[in-house]
Scaffold this motif. Structure first.
Motif, PDB file in Angstrom:
ATOM      1  N   ALA A   1     -48.849  37.278 -44.989  1.00  0.00           N
ATOM      2  CA  ALA A   1     -49.222  36.721 -43.682  1.00  0.00           C
ATOM      3  C   ALA A   1     -50.143  35.528 -43.895  1.00  0.00           C
ATOM      4  CB  ALA A   1     -49.920  37.771 -42.836  1.00  0.00           C
ATOM      5  N   TYR A   2     -49.938  34.502 -43.068  1.00  0.00           N
ATOM      6  CA  TYR A   2     -50.860  33.366 -43.072  1.00  0.00           C
ATOM      7  C   TYR A   2     -52.196  33.809 -42.497  1.00  0.00           C
ATOM      8  CZ  TYR A   2     -46.512  30.703 -43.438  1.00  0.00           C
ATOM      9  OH  TYR A   2     -45.301  30.214 -43.835  1.00  0.00           O
ATOM     10  N   ARG A   3     -53.258  33.091 -42.860  1.00  0.00           N
ATOM     11  CA  ARG A   3     -54.556  33.346 -42.230  1.00  0.00           C
ATOM     12  C   ARG A   3     -54.525  32.689 -40.864  1.00  0.00           C
ATOM     13  NH1 ARG A   3     -58.931  31.110 -46.009  1.00  0.00           N
ATOM     14  NH2 ARG A   3     -57.417  29.436 -46.008  1.00  0.00           N
ATOM     15  N   ALA A   4     -54.793  33.477 -39.849  1.00  0.00           N
ATOM     16  CA  ALA A   4     -54.706  32.952 -38.484  1.00  0.00           C
ATOM     17  C   ALA A   4     -55.789  33.581 -37.622  1.00  0.00           C
ATOM     18  CB  ALA A   4     -53.330  33.257 -37.886  1.00  0.00           C
ATOM     19  N   THR A   5     -56.142  32.874 -36.576  1.00  0.00           N
ATOM     20  CA  THR A   5     -57.106  33.365 -35.597  1.00  0.00           C
ATOM     21  C   THR A   5     -56.474  33.247 -34.224  1.00  0.00           C
ATOM     22  OG1 THR A   5     -58.971  32.643 -36.957  1.00  0.00           O
ATOM     23  CG2 THR A   5     -59.406  33.012 -34.615  1.00  0.00           C
ATOM     24  N   PHE A   6     -56.497  34.332 -33.474  1.00  0.00           N
ATOM     25  CA  PHE A   6     -55.955  34.365 -32.121  1.00  0.00           C
ATOM     26  C   PHE A   6     -57.069  34.697 -31.151  1.00  0.00           C
ATOM     27  CE2 PHE A   6     -52.329  35.052 -34.778  1.00  0.00           C
ATOM     28  CZ  PHE A   6     -51.276  34.464 -34.111  1.00  0.00           C
ATOM     29  N   VAL A   7     -57.130  33.990 -30.043  1.00  0.00           N
ATOM     30  CA  VAL A   7     -58.042  34.315 -28.951  1.00  0.00           C
ATOM     31  C   VAL A   7     -57.154  34.788 -27.806  1.00  0.00           C
ATOM     32  CG1 VAL A   7     -59.784  33.471 -27.337  1.00  0.00           C
ATOM     33  CG2 VAL A   7     -59.746  32.608 -29.704  1.00  0.00           C
ATOM     34  N   ILE A   8     -57.357  36.033 -27.403  1.00  0.00           N
ATOM     35  CA  ILE A   8     -56.521  36.670 -26.392  1.00  0.00           C
ATOM     36  C   ILE A   8     -57.413  37.092 -25.236  1.00  0.00           C
ATOM     37  CG2 ILE A   8     -54.915  38.571 -25.956  1.00  0.00           C
ATOM     38  CD1 ILE A   8     -54.394  38.557 -29.047  1.00  0.00           C
ATOM     39  N   ASP A   9     -57.024  36.739 -24.009  1.00  0.00           N
ATOM     40  CA  ASP A   9     -57.866  37.077 -22.861  1.00  0.00           C
ATOM     41  C   ASP A   9     -57.654  38.540 -22.444  1.00  0.00           C
ATOM     42  OD1 ASP A   9     -55.573  37.217 -21.235  1.00  0.00           O
ATOM     43  OD2 ASP A   9     -55.993  35.336 -20.199  1.00  0.00           O
ATOM     44  N   THR A  10     -58.405  38.957 -21.445  1.00  0.00           N
ATOM     45  CA  THR A  10     -58.369  40.354 -21.011  1.00  0.00           C
ATOM     46  C   THR A  10     -57.033  40.748 -20.396  1.00  0.00           C
ATOM     47  OG1 THR A  10     -59.372  39.739 -18.909  1.00  0.00           O
ATOM     48  CG2 THR A  10     -60.859  40.500 -20.643  1.00  0.00           C
ATOM     49  N   GLU A  11     -56.224  39.763 -20.031  1.00  0.00           N
ATOM     50  CA  GLU A  11     -54.894  40.034 -19.477  1.00  0.00           C
ATOM     51  C   GLU A  11     -53.828  40.099 -20.578  1.00  0.00           C
ATOM     52  OE1 GLU A  11     -54.689  40.680 -16.185  1.00  0.00           O
ATOM     53  OE2 GLU A  11     -56.849  40.339 -16.161  1.00  0.00           O
ATOM     54  N   GLY A  12     -54.236  39.845 -21.825  1.00  0.00           N
ATOM     55  CA  GLY A  12     -53.296  39.886 -22.946  1.00  0.00           C
ATOM     56  C   GLY A  12     -52.628  38.557 -23.241  1.00  0.00           C
ATOM     57  N   ALA A  13     -53.053  37.487 -22.579  1.00  0.00           N
ATOM     58  CA  ALA A  13     -52.473  36.166 -22.816  1.00  0.00           C
ATOM     59  C   ALA A  13     -53.183  35.476 -23.982  1.00  0.00           C
ATOM     60  CB  ALA A  13     -52.584  35.297 -21.563  1.00  0.00           C
ATOM     61  N   ILE A  14     -52.396  34.879 -24.866  1.00  0.00           N
ATOM     62  CA  ILE A  14     -52.979  34.125 -25.975  1.00  0.00           C
ATOM     63  C   ILE A  14     -53.512  32.814 -25.416  1.00  0.00           C
ATOM     64  CG2 ILE A  14     -52.504  32.930 -28.150  1.00  0.00           C
ATOM     65  CD1 ILE A  14     -50.357  35.075 -28.688  1.00  0.00           C
ATOM     66  N   LYS A  15     -54.814  32.599 -25.542  1.00  0.00           N
ATOM     67  CA  LYS A  15     -55.454  31.375 -25.064  1.00  0.00           C
ATOM     68  C   LYS A  15     -55.531  30.313 -26.161  1.00  0.00           C
ATOM     69  CE  LYS A  15     -56.712  31.489 -21.275  1.00  0.00           C
ATOM     70  NZ  LYS A  15     -55.900  31.204 -20.086  1.00  0.00           N
ATOM     71  N   SER A  16     -55.571  30.762 -27.411  1.00  0.00           N
ATOM     72  CA  SER A  16     -55.652  29.830 -28.532  1.00  0.00           C
ATOM     73  C   SER A  16     -55.182  30.546 -29.789  1.00  0.00           C
ATOM     74  CB  SER A  16     -57.094  29.366 -28.726  1.00  0.00           C
ATOM     75  OG  SER A  16     -57.229  28.604 -29.905  1.00  0.00           O
ATOM     76  N   TYR A  17     -54.545  29.796 -30.669  1.00  0.00           N
ATOM     77  CA  TYR A  17     -54.275  30.333 -31.993  1.00  0.00           C
ATOM     78  C   TYR A  17     -54.346  29.215 -33.008  1.00  0.00           C
ATOM     79  CZ  TYR A  17     -49.413  28.770 -31.387  1.00  0.00           C
ATOM     80  OH  TYR A  17     -48.285  28.030 -31.166  1.00  0.00           O
ATOM     81  N   LEU A  18     -54.900  29.535 -34.140  1.00  0.00           N
ATOM     82  CA  LEU A  18     -55.066  28.586 -35.228  1.00  0.00           C
ATOM     83  C   LEU A  18     -54.509  29.231 -36.484  1.00  0.00           C
ATOM     84  CD1 LEU A  18     -58.783  27.762 -34.451  1.00  0.00           C
ATOM     85  CD2 LEU A  18     -56.863  26.242 -34.018  1.00  0.00           C
ATOM     86  N   VAL A  19     -53.640  28.531 -37.179  1.00  0.00           N
ATOM     87  CA  VAL A  19     -53.100  29.017 -38.440  1.00  0.00           C
ATOM     88  C   VAL A  19     -53.648  28.108 -39.530  1.00  0.00           C
ATOM     89  CG1 VAL A  19     -51.025  29.511 -39.771  1.00  0.00           C
ATOM     90  CG2 VAL A  19     -51.027  29.872 -37.294  1.00  0.00           C
ATOM     91  N   TYR A  20     -54.291  28.708 -40.516  1.00  0.00           N
ATOM     92  CA  TYR A  20     -54.988  27.949 -41.543  1.00  0.00           C
ATOM     93  C   TYR A  20     -54.189  27.880 -42.836  1.00  0.00           C
ATOM     94  CZ  TYR A  20     -59.009  28.706 -38.524  1.00  0.00           C
ATOM     95  OH  TYR A  20     -59.849  28.728 -37.464  1.00  0.00           O
TER      96      TYR A  20
END
Length: 125
Positions: free
Chosen positions: A57-76
């Motif tokens: 797996a790539y190193r990644a960061t996901f920001v997910i809101d309380t509704e389950g929607a991805i607000k941001s993702y960064l793949v490093y």
């Protein structure tokens, strides 16, 4: 700093690897959030960060809101580490937007004023 957020670390490493990492790494033993194991790659595949050819797996960061929607993702890339200061600014900016409906510009810091968002405001800041 309390950002009313939950942090999870998910890795394709085994639980035993996580345990050894925490016990032997000076920085890892300070981790105060759950380390989850994705040994079957199910989570990595669902989030689109699993390299089928390489088997990792790539190193990644996901920001997910309380509704389950991805607000941001960064793949490093492997050669670049994450920037926790920018991740915190991102979380603070998203929360600021949620409270005020204003956006945040590049370099924004808590306490700075926000900007109007929408087509009518593009290029004005």
């Amino acid at each position: 700093m309390n950002l009313n957020s939950e942090v999870l670390a998910i890795s394709t490493d085994s639980i035993l690897s996580h345990k050894m990492f925490i016990q032997t790494s000076p920085s890892a033993n300070k981790i105060n959030y759950p380390l989850l194991s994705d040994r079957n790659f199910e989570i990595s595949k669902k989030y689109g960060v699993f390299d089928e050819n390489g088997g990792y797996a790539y190193r990644a960061t996901f920001v997910i809101d309380t509704e389950g929607a991805i607000k941001s993702y960064l793949v490093y890339p492997d050669s670049v580490g994450r920037n926790i200061d920018e991740l915190l600014r991102l979380l603070e900016g998203l929360q600021y937007n949620q409270k005020t409906s204003l956006g945040v510009q590049s370099g924004w810091k808590p306490g700075d004023s926000g900007i109007e968002v929408g087509w009518d405001h593009i290029g004005k800041y």
